[in-house]
Design an enzyme around this catalytic site. Structure first.
Site, PDB file in Angstrom:
ATOM      1  N   THR A  28       0.745  -1.228   0.145  1.00 13.24           N
ATOM      2  CA  THR A  28       0.101  -0.154   0.108  1.00 13.24           C
ATOM      3  C   THR A  28       0.809   1.133  -0.113  1.00 13.24           C
ATOM      4  O   THR A  28       0.322   2.394  -0.031  1.00 13.24           O
ATOM      5  CB  THR A  28      -0.874   0.119   1.344  1.00 13.24           C
ATOM      6  OG1 THR A  28      -0.222   0.125   2.469  1.00 13.24           O
ATOM      7  CG2 THR A  28      -1.759  -1.227   1.325  1.00 13.24           C
ATOM      8  N   ASN A 108       7.633  -7.904  -0.928  1.00 18.34           N
ATOM      9  CA  ASN A 108       8.232  -6.645  -0.893  1.00 18.34           C
ATOM     10  C   ASN A 108       8.221  -6.283   0.381  1.00 18.34           C
ATOM     11  O   ASN A 108       9.221  -5.245   0.692  1.00 18.34           O
ATOM     12  CB  ASN A 108       7.062  -5.665  -1.745  1.00 18.34           C
ATOM     13  CG  ASN A 108       7.614  -4.423  -1.506  1.00 18.34           C
ATOM     14  OD1 ASN A 108       8.521  -3.773  -1.927  1.00 18.34           O
ATOM     15  ND2 ASN A 108       6.600  -3.503  -0.877  1.00 18.34           N
ATOM     16  N   TYR A 173      19.519  -5.079   8.237  1.00 14.52           N
ATOM     17  CA  TYR A 173      19.077  -5.034   6.909  1.00 14.52           C
ATOM     18  C   TYR A 173      19.852  -5.807   5.823  1.00 14.52           C
ATOM     19  O   TYR A 173      19.082  -6.473   4.907  1.00 14.52           O
ATOM     20  CB  TYR A 173      18.745  -3.436   6.686  1.00 14.52           C
ATOM     21  CG  TYR A 173      18.000  -3.261   5.392  1.00 14.52           C
ATOM     22  CD1 TYR A 173      16.599  -3.312   5.358  1.00 14.52           C
ATOM     23  CD2 TYR A 173      18.765  -2.662   4.230  1.00 14.52           C
ATOM     24  CE1 TYR A 173      16.066  -2.740   4.336  1.00 14.52           C
ATOM     25  CE2 TYR A 173      17.974  -2.228   3.287  1.00 14.52           C
ATOM     26  CZ  TYR A 173      16.589  -2.424   3.308  1.00 14.52           C
ATOM     27  OH  TYR A 173      15.873  -2.075   2.206  1.00 14.52           O
ATOM     28  N   LYS A 177      18.618  -8.724   3.543  1.00 11.17           N
ATOM     29  CA  LYS A 177      18.304  -8.475   2.082  1.00 11.17           C
ATOM     30  C   LYS A 177      19.381  -9.523   0.927  1.00 11.17           C
ATOM     31  O   LYS A 177      19.070  -9.886   0.104  1.00 11.17           O
ATOM     32  CB  LYS A 177      18.509  -6.858   1.724  1.00 11.17           C
ATOM     33  CG  LYS A 177      17.311  -5.993   2.181  1.00 11.17           C
ATOM     34  CD  LYS A 177      16.205  -6.418   1.804  1.00 11.17           C
ATOM     35  CE  LYS A 177      14.999  -5.651   1.946  1.00 11.17           C
ATOM     36  NZ  LYS A 177      13.824  -5.877   1.382  1.00 11.17           N
TER      37      LYS A 177
END
Length: 277
Positions: A28, A108, A173, A177
């Site tokens: 969103t 995502n 992070y 990833k």
């Protein structure tokens, strides 16, 4: 004489995903919202995952339906914590119940909790890994079982250039990833193996593929908070001289989601303006 300026501009291809159902986590806002719009513009029914504002999610879906209605498709929103394995399974099941199937899963959703290694707490580490990496695993695990049963599917993970280069203050992070690269390649191999074992693989099938997209610096709400001086320094390191736009990431995602991309699997697609060169 014909020049680049006088060449006819082709209308963007649409309808590549008509009849498909896509689920976009973190769908969103930012890159996720652009992906949701891009898939909808290709004719897909789009379900979006979110974790915070129900009101904001419904407002987004109302806008999304203005696109999906043109194709006779649909849109829906699904609340859940991607860091919870149970929520991952539940939301996948919800999408299948509401829309009858899942053809495309876009992992995502992601968070940051930036601190140096010296200052990072156990909670900082585990929370980011749970959402950014474990969430992608549990969502993919549930979706892949459904896709193998049906004989077709697409999984696209959204990683980051930081997973390739590392970054000060982002050990958690970057690790999460980077972990998506190994997860992508393993899922791609297992998907092909399971499809062959099920007897549903054939030369004329679109099969099941798993790929990763790695955005670089992209203009979103998150980057809007970066001080101008720091942002200028970052863009100065990018060969094309600017930050990316969310829709530029989304175009690569919908390309990988298309039926015609059935010969691409287990790959990492960098979309970063040359930042990693």
């Amino acid at each position: 004489m014909t020049t680049l300026e006088t060449l006819p501009v082709a209308a963007p291809a649409v309808g590549k995903l008509t009849g498909r159902v896509a689920f976009v986590t973190g769908g969103t806002r930012g890159i996720g919202a652009a992906i949701a719009h891009s898939l909808a513009n290709q004719g897909a029914t789009v379900a979006v995952g979110y974790s915070r504002s129900s009101e904001g999610a419904e407002r987004f879906v109302t806008g999304l339906r203005r696109i999906t209605d043109r194709y006779g498709a649909a849109a829906s929103s699904h609340c859940g914590n991607v860091g919870s394995a149970a929520d991952c399974r539940r939301t996948i099941a919800e999408v299948i119940v509401i829309h009858g199937r899942i053809d495309i899963l876009v992992n995502n959703a992601g968070i940051t909790m930036d601190k140096t290694v010296a200052e990072m707490t156990e909670e900082d580490w585990h929370t980011v890994l749970a959402v950014n990496l474990s969430g992608a695993f549990f969502l993919s695990q549930a979706a892949l079982a459904h896709m193998v049963e049906r004989g077709t599917g697409r999984i696209v993970n959204v990683s980051s250039v930081v997973g390739e280069t590392g970054n000060i203050g982002q050990a958690n992070y970057a690790a999460s990833k980077s972990g998506l690269f190994g997860l992508t390649k393993t899922l791609a191999k297992e998907a092909a193996f399971q499809l062959a074992r099920s007897g549903k693989r054939s030369d004329d099938s679109i099969g099941i593929t798993v790929n990763t997209v790695t955005p670089g610096l992209v203009t979103t709400d998150m980057t809007a908070a970066i001080p101008t001086k720091v942002l200028n320094a970052l863009t100065g390191r990018i060969p094309v001289g600017r930050a990316g736009r969310p829709e530029e990431i989304a175009r690569v995602v919908h390309f990988l989601a298309a039926d015609a991309s059935s010969y691409i699997t287990g790959q990492v697609w960098s979309v970063n303006g040359g930042m990693d060169m």
